[in-house]
Design an enzyme around this catalytic site. Sequence first.
Site, PDB file in Angstrom:
ATOM      1  N   TYR A 107      -1.990  -1.292  10.370  1.00 36.81           N
ATOM      2  CA  TYR A 107      -1.940  -1.433   8.909  1.00 36.81           C
ATOM      3  C   TYR A 107      -0.625  -0.872   8.366  1.00 36.81           C
ATOM      4  CZ  TYR A 107      -3.850  -1.221   4.093  1.00 36.81           C
ATOM      5  OH  TYR A 107      -4.081  -1.375   2.741  1.00 36.81           O
ATOM      6  N   SER A 150       0.870  -1.180   0.000  1.00 40.31           N
ATOM      7  CA  SER A 150       0.000   0.000   0.000  1.00 40.31           C
ATOM      8  C   SER A 150       0.904   1.225   0.000  1.00 40.31           C
ATOM      9  CB  SER A 150      -0.839  -0.010   1.283  1.00 40.31           C
ATOM     10  OG  SER A 150      -1.469   1.245   1.492  1.00 40.31           O
TER      11      SER A 150
HETATM   12  P1  NAD Z   1     -11.397  -6.554   0.101  1.00 46.60           P
HETATM   13  O1  NAD Z   1     -11.952  -6.453   1.477  1.00 46.60           O
HETATM   14  O2  NAD Z   1     -12.281  -6.288  -1.075  1.00 46.60           O
HETATM   15  O3  NAD Z   1     -10.719  -7.987  -0.122  1.00 46.60           O
HETATM   16  C1  NAD Z   1      -9.917  -8.597   0.847  1.00 46.60           C
HETATM   17  C2  NAD Z   1      -9.842 -10.082   0.589  1.00 46.60           C
HETATM   18  O4  NAD Z   1      -9.045 -10.680   1.620  1.00 46.60           O
HETATM   19  C3  NAD Z   1     -11.220 -10.776   0.646  1.00 46.60           C
HETATM   20  O5  NAD Z   1     -11.304 -11.771  -0.349  1.00 46.60           O
HETATM   21  C4  NAD Z   1     -11.212 -11.419   2.020  1.00 46.60           C
HETATM   22  O6  NAD Z   1     -12.042 -12.585   2.127  1.00 46.60           O
HETATM   23  C5  NAD Z   1      -9.744 -11.784   2.152  1.00 46.60           C
HETATM   24  N1  NAD Z   1      -9.387 -12.026   3.546  1.00 46.60           N
HETATM   25  C6  NAD Z   1      -9.508 -11.185   4.605  1.00 46.60           C
HETATM   26  N2  NAD Z   1      -9.149 -11.806   5.727  1.00 46.60           N
HETATM   27  C7  NAD Z   1      -8.773 -13.072   5.375  1.00 46.60           C
HETATM   28  C8  NAD Z   1      -8.306 -14.200   6.100  1.00 46.60           C
HETATM   29  N3  NAD Z   1      -8.156 -14.177   7.430  1.00 46.60           N
HETATM   30  N4  NAD Z   1      -8.045 -15.327   5.409  1.00 46.60           N
HETATM   31  C9  NAD Z   1      -8.224 -15.393   4.057  1.00 46.60           C
HETATM   32  N5  NAD Z   1      -8.664 -14.348   3.330  1.00 46.60           N
HETATM   33  C10 NAD Z   1      -8.940 -13.212   3.987  1.00 46.60           C
HETATM   34  O7  NAD Z   1     -10.122  -5.566   0.106  1.00 46.60           O
HETATM   35  P2  NAD Z   1      -9.236  -4.945  -1.072  1.00 46.60           P
HETATM   36  O8  NAD Z   1      -9.394  -3.485  -0.988  1.00 46.60           O
HETATM   37  O9  NAD Z   1      -9.449  -5.629  -2.366  1.00 46.60           O
HETATM   38  O10 NAD Z   1      -7.780  -5.267  -0.489  1.00 46.60           O
HETATM   39  C11 NAD Z   1      -6.895  -6.204  -1.095  1.00 46.60           C
HETATM   40  C12 NAD Z   1      -5.476  -5.839  -0.703  1.00 46.60           C
HETATM   41  O11 NAD Z   1      -5.140  -4.556  -1.246  1.00 46.60           O
HETATM   42  C13 NAD Z   1      -5.255  -5.721   0.817  1.00 46.60           C
HETATM   43  O12 NAD Z   1      -4.005  -6.261   1.154  1.00 46.60           O
HETATM   44  C14 NAD Z   1      -5.260  -4.229   1.043  1.00 46.60           C
HETATM   45  O13 NAD Z   1      -4.525  -3.849   2.179  1.00 46.60           O
HETATM   46  C15 NAD Z   1      -4.582  -3.750  -0.235  1.00 46.60           C
HETATM   47  N6  NAD Z   1      -4.835  -2.346  -0.544  1.00 46.60           N
HETATM   48  C16 NAD Z   1      -6.097  -1.887  -0.731  1.00 46.60           C
HETATM   49  C17 NAD Z   1      -6.293  -0.545  -1.027  1.00 46.60           C
HETATM   50  C18 NAD Z   1      -7.656   0.011  -1.249  1.00 46.60           C
HETATM   51  O14 NAD Z   1      -7.769   1.256  -1.322  1.00 46.60           O
HETATM   52  N7  NAD Z   1      -8.706  -0.792  -1.387  1.00 46.60           N
HETATM   53  C19 NAD Z   1      -5.202   0.316  -1.124  1.00 46.60           C
HETATM   54  C20 NAD Z   1      -3.912  -0.187  -0.926  1.00 46.60           C
HETATM   55  C21 NAD Z   1      -3.745  -1.527  -0.643  1.00 46.60           C
END
Ligand code: NAD
Length: 257
Positions: free
Chosen positions: A152, A139
């Site tokens: 985080y 991130s």
């Molecule tokens: P999201 O909530 O849409 O998806 C997260 C996924 O992780 C889901 O499929 C969920 O089931 C899975 N997950 C969560 N806990 C789990 C566990 N204990 N075991 C197995 N699976 C688990 O979130 P997203 O926004 O798509 O995030 C995906 C990645 O991108 C994350 O690492 C997040 O930190 C990173 N990220 C997101 C953003 C943003 O703005 N959305 C920005 C930077 C980084």
Amino acid sequence: MPEKTVLITGSTSGIGLTIARAFAREGYNLIFNGLEPDGEQIAAAVARDHGIDHVFDAANMLNPQDLRTMIRRAEERFGTIDVLINNAGIQHVSPVETFPEEKWDAIIGINLTAAFHLTKAIWPAMKQQQFGRIINIASAHGLVASEYKSAYVAAKHGLIGFTKTVALEGAPHGITANAICPGYVKTPLVEKQIADQARTHQIPEQEVVEKVILTKQAIKDFIPAESIAALCLFLASDGAATLTGAALPIDGGWLAQ
Ligand code: NAD
């Protein structure tokens, strides 16, 4: 094109699901993972749309044995895994003074420690085939902090440090490791933050987006998940063979300031 296989954690929602669709379009075999109750159906629909082989595994990132078993089953099914994308992640926003201890442990466990267990489990096979691509979804918060996101920010900074170490150890074996550092992407993870902030500040969600969420990005738009997927495909390609140990921002100019 020789058959290739990718394992993407947290690939039944948000960014992970978009990455999964992009690799499916390129004909990769896919190991899906995630905790969505309809994860199995989501994975099957992507596989059907693109005519690829797949498995769905609901391994919990907090359970190292689940993670080792997921890798073993995937290797039994597909031979080897060429690309590992550590994407599963959660967020919790709270001042450090009142930050719930169980949330700290869960964030470090899911966003950081799971990547270690999966990398360790996949290492012997990648080393054996002298090829591997490890892509960690960090991130912008892996490179800079924001208040109220202590766990985080700590986990994502840690994930970048882990990525660099793995890049050094993988170099003699054809294994690259890189971190992608997105700004804000509109997924369920961020939609929850928008709703929480609107409640806390008693302002409409649109105002939260403009004044709170996107203030740090020079480009005041969410990052398309498709852009992150395209970067993953590039990192998995032959063209990226010497790109390793990097933390690549895709953040609308957030870190340029
Ligand atoms: P999201 O909530 O849409 O998806 C997260 C996924 O992780 C889901 O499929 C969920 O089931 C899975 N997950 C969560 N806990 C789990 C566990 N204990 N075991 C197995 N699976 C688990 O979130 P997203 O926004 O798509 O995030 C995906 C990645 O991108 C994350 O690492 C997040 O930190 C990173 N990220 C997101 C953003 C943003 O703005 N959305 C920005 C930077 C980084």
